[in-house]
Design a protein around this motif. Sequence first.
Motif, PDB file in Angstrom:
ATOM      1  N   GLY A 264       0.813  -1.207   0.000  1.00  0.00           N
ATOM      2  CA  GLY A 264       0.000   0.000   0.000  1.00  0.00           C
ATOM      3  C   GLY A 264       0.844   1.254   0.000  1.00  0.00           C
ATOM      4  O   GLY A 264       0.562   2.217  -0.734  1.00  0.00           O
ATOM      5  N   GLY A 265       1.903   1.267   0.806  1.00  0.00           N
ATOM      6  CA  GLY A 265       2.799   2.421   0.825  1.00  0.00           C
ATOM      7  C   GLY A 265       3.477   2.645  -0.508  1.00  0.00           C
ATOM      8  O   GLY A 265       3.582   3.779  -0.989  1.00  0.00           O
ATOM      9  N   ALA A 266       3.943   1.557  -1.143  1.00  0.00           N
ATOM     10  CA  ALA A 266       4.610   1.678  -2.436  1.00  0.00           C
ATOM     11  C   ALA A 266       3.657   2.210  -3.495  1.00  0.00           C
ATOM     12  O   ALA A 266       4.038   3.039  -4.330  1.00  0.00           O
ATOM     13  N   VAL A 267       2.401   1.734  -3.462  1.00  0.00           N
ATOM     14  CA  VAL A 267       1.411   2.200  -4.446  1.00  0.00           C
ATOM     15  C   VAL A 267       1.133   3.695  -4.251  1.00  0.00           C
ATOM     16  O   VAL A 267       1.015   4.453  -5.213  1.00  0.00           O
TER      17      VAL A 267
ATOM     18  N   ALA B 151       3.209   5.867  -3.110  1.00  0.00           N
ATOM     19  CA  ALA B 151       4.390   6.575  -3.625  1.00  0.00           C
ATOM     20  C   ALA B 151       4.330   6.716  -5.135  1.00  0.00           C
ATOM     21  O   ALA B 151       4.610   7.788  -5.681  1.00  0.00           O
ATOM     22  N   VAL B 152       3.966   5.645  -5.812  1.00  0.00           N
ATOM     23  CA  VAL B 152       3.866   5.701  -7.274  1.00  0.00           C
ATOM     24  C   VAL B 152       2.797   6.708  -7.690  1.00  0.00           C
ATOM     25  O   VAL B 152       2.979   7.488  -8.644  1.00  0.00           O
ATOM     26  N   GLY B 153       1.676   6.710  -6.964  1.00  0.00           N
ATOM     27  CA  GLY B 153       0.612   7.654  -7.286  1.00  0.00           C
ATOM     28  C   GLY B 153       1.043   9.097  -7.109  1.00  0.00           C
ATOM     29  O   GLY B 153       0.763   9.954  -7.954  1.00  0.00           O
ATOM     30  N   VAL B 154       1.733   9.393  -6.000  1.00  0.00           N
ATOM     31  CA  VAL B 154       2.213  10.755  -5.751  1.00  0.00           C
ATOM     32  C   VAL B 154       3.230  11.155  -6.820  1.00  0.00           C
ATOM     33  O   VAL B 154       3.202  12.280  -7.344  1.00  0.00           O
ATOM     34  N   TYR B 155       4.142  10.242  -7.130  1.00  0.00           N
ATOM     35  CA  TYR B 155       5.155  10.499  -8.168  1.00  0.00           C
ATOM     36  C   TYR B 155       4.501  10.828  -9.505  1.00  0.00           C
ATOM     37  O   TYR B 155       4.869  11.805 -10.172  1.00  0.00           O
ATOM     38  N   ALA B 156       3.510  10.014  -9.892  1.00  0.00           N
ATOM     39  CA  ALA B 156       2.824  10.244 -11.169  1.00  0.00           C
ATOM     40  C   ALA B 156       2.068  11.570 -11.161  1.00  0.00           C
ATOM     41  O   ALA B 156       2.063  12.305 -12.152  1.00  0.00           O
ATOM     42  N   LEU B 157       1.432  11.894 -10.030  1.00  0.00           N
ATOM     43  CA  LEU B 157       0.674  13.144  -9.934  1.00  0.00           C
ATOM     44  C   LEU B 157       1.594  14.352 -10.045  1.00  0.00           C
ATOM     45  O   LEU B 157       1.284  15.315 -10.767  1.00  0.00           O
ATOM     46  N   LEU B 158       2.718  14.322  -9.346  1.00  0.00           N
ATOM     47  CA  LEU B 158       3.657  15.444  -9.401  1.00  0.00           C
ATOM     48  C   LEU B 158       4.188  15.650 -10.806  1.00  0.00           C
ATOM     49  O   LEU B 158       4.365  16.796 -11.259  1.00  0.00           O
ATOM     50  N   ASN B 159       4.447  14.568 -11.507  1.00  0.00           N
ATOM     51  CA  ASN B 159       4.900  14.704 -12.892  1.00  0.00           C
ATOM     52  C   ASN B 159       3.774  15.192 -13.799  1.00  0.00           C
ATOM     53  O   ASN B 159       4.002  15.977 -14.725  1.00  0.00           O
TER      54      ASN B 159
ATOM     55  N   MET C  35       9.239   4.980  -3.245  1.00  0.00           N
ATOM     56  CA  MET C  35       8.604   3.686  -3.016  1.00  0.00           C
ATOM     57  C   MET C  35       9.173   3.008  -1.776  1.00  0.00           C
ATOM     58  O   MET C  35       8.428   2.457  -0.950  1.00  0.00           O
ATOM     59  N   GLY C  36      10.488   3.025  -1.632  1.00  0.00           N
ATOM     60  CA  GLY C  36      11.098   2.433  -0.447  1.00  0.00           C
ATOM     61  C   GLY C  36      10.667   3.134   0.825  1.00  0.00           C
ATOM     62  O   GLY C  36      10.369   2.491   1.848  1.00  0.00           O
ATOM     63  N   THR C  37      10.627   4.463   0.762  1.00  0.00           N
ATOM     64  CA  THR C  37      10.248   5.254   1.937  1.00  0.00           C
ATOM     65  C   THR C  37       8.802   4.988   2.335  1.00  0.00           C
ATOM     66  O   THR C  37       8.498   4.707   3.505  1.00  0.00           O
ATOM     67  N   PHE C  38       7.888   5.076   1.369  1.00  0.00           N
ATOM     68  CA  PHE C  38       6.473   4.896   1.681  1.00  0.00           C
ATOM     69  C   PHE C  38       6.160   3.442   2.050  1.00  0.00           C
ATOM     70  O   PHE C  38       5.253   3.193   2.857  1.00  0.00           O
ATOM     71  N   ALA C  39       6.884   2.490   1.477  1.00  0.00           N
ATOM     72  CA  ALA C  39       6.676   1.092   1.861  1.00  0.00           C
ATOM     73  C   ALA C  39       7.048   0.887   3.327  1.00  0.00           C
ATOM     74  O   ALA C  39       6.330   0.209   4.084  1.00  0.00           O
ATOM     75  N   ALA C  40       8.176   1.472   3.747  1.00  0.00           N
ATOM     76  CA  ALA C  40       8.585   1.363   5.152  1.00  0.00           C
ATOM     77  C   ALA C  40       7.586   2.076   6.062  1.00  0.00           C
ATOM     78  O   ALA C  40       7.250   1.571   7.147  1.00  0.00           O
ATOM     79  N   ILE C  41       7.102   3.229   5.628  1.00  0.00           N
ATOM     80  CA  ILE C  41       6.097   3.947   6.425  1.00  0.00           C
ATOM     81  C   ILE C  41       4.810   3.125   6.523  1.00  0.00           C
ATOM     82  O   ILE C  41       4.174   3.052   7.592  1.00  0.00           O
ATOM     83  N   GLY C  42       4.428   2.483   5.417  1.00  0.00           N
ATOM     84  CA  GLY C  42       3.244   1.628   5.445  1.00  0.00           C
ATOM     85  C   GLY C  42       3.382   0.496   6.445  1.00  0.00           C
ATOM     86  O   GLY C  42       2.432   0.162   7.174  1.00  0.00           O
TER      87      GLY C  42
END
Length: 425
Positions: free
Chosen positions: A47-50, A52-60, A78-85
């Motif tokens: 869930g955290g990785a997903v 992250a990908v969503g935020v990355y895509a939105l910012l771009n 992705m690594g950061t948000f996965a660990a936070i998740g």
Amino acid sequence: MDPLSIRIVDGPVLPVCLALSAAFVLYLLIRPVTVRWALTALLGILGGAVVAVGVYALLNAVDAFGSPLPHEVAFWAMGTFAAIGLAVVNLWRSRWWRKLIASVGILLFAITGGLGINAYYGLDPTLSSLFGITDAGHIHVGPHTSTADPTRPLYETWKPPTDLPAKGQQGSEVIPSAGFAARPAGIYLPPAALVKDPPPLPVVLFMMGYPGNPDPSYIGGVLDTYAAQHEGLAPIAVVADQIGTQGDPACADSTTFGTAETYIVDEVPAWIRGHLGVLQDPKYWTIGGYSNGGACAFKYAAQYPDRFGNLLVVSGDEYPGVEIQQQTIDQVFGGNASAFDAAKPTSILAANPGRYSAMTAVFTVGGDDPTFLPGVQRMSQAARAAGMQTTYYVVPGAGHVVDALEGGLTKDFSILYPVLGLSPP
């Protein structure tokens, strides 16, 4: 030691944070093995990785930073948000100490991810620069009474004295303005400027990117390398602030952001002449910049070829305000789109034919910078068509980060040294 001066790009800070993060992740993973826990942990991580990908895509998608975020940012996110998740799912059905460790872990993971992304870009080497605080110490300058320009190139007449330092000196200085809220400028004085009887030297007026800092360490590091190869000779570099404190003024004077252009082309050169031992002839003056600063440098060189004999564009924006055109039109040009177009460097070049044959221009860009590469190539073509003596160079394997900046500057001065009389042709 000032904590804000701690280096975060190299040194132990990032490795220590990575090691601590790994230990926290391991602890948060270890619980009695059940199907429920395995699924919960997996859900938190994925869930955290997903997210992250969503935020990355939105910012771009909304072009939040003026250019696409590289894939390396996505991997760190992705690594950061996965660990936070993983930490978040540890907040439920757990003892108080696990909740505490999970809460601390969330903060640690966020800090580590931020440091990792910053280290990839490499443009904010210390905590102070990351927060936009100038950490270069004050440098002693002037007042200076400039002598007449020599009739022979410096490399022919310069004899290094015994008191020649091994390296130049870097620092900061407030360059006052009547109408622009500029941050302190970065100053680099080469070894030849630090001796008892220094010669007048060429000068480079350089500008960094947005929202970066007027940091002299990058150009100073490259020039120290060249100075070591040329008996202490190098240009004096002044890294001036074309951004200010209110937003991107798009290299122009405006009621919204103040007199940014007047500051760079009038007030900073006047201060330089009054405080630094520089050569007076415009052929020894170089205007240059990186990213946002590169767009400004191209504009000012086009508009004031009688003041700047040389131009350096390092991974520059194609023209001021290219990433935020409508905002720039509204805030800087009062809604006048025609004025915005007329301020583009190519428009200025077209309006001033025959004025650029004496100008040396170098355009560099990273080979792995697809967003900026086409624009820099078009800039170099326009400069060549206008009559400038133009070099276009692609830094192999570089993106739009410190490798492109340092690689571009290294190429720049290999071409400029003989032009400025610092080495044989």
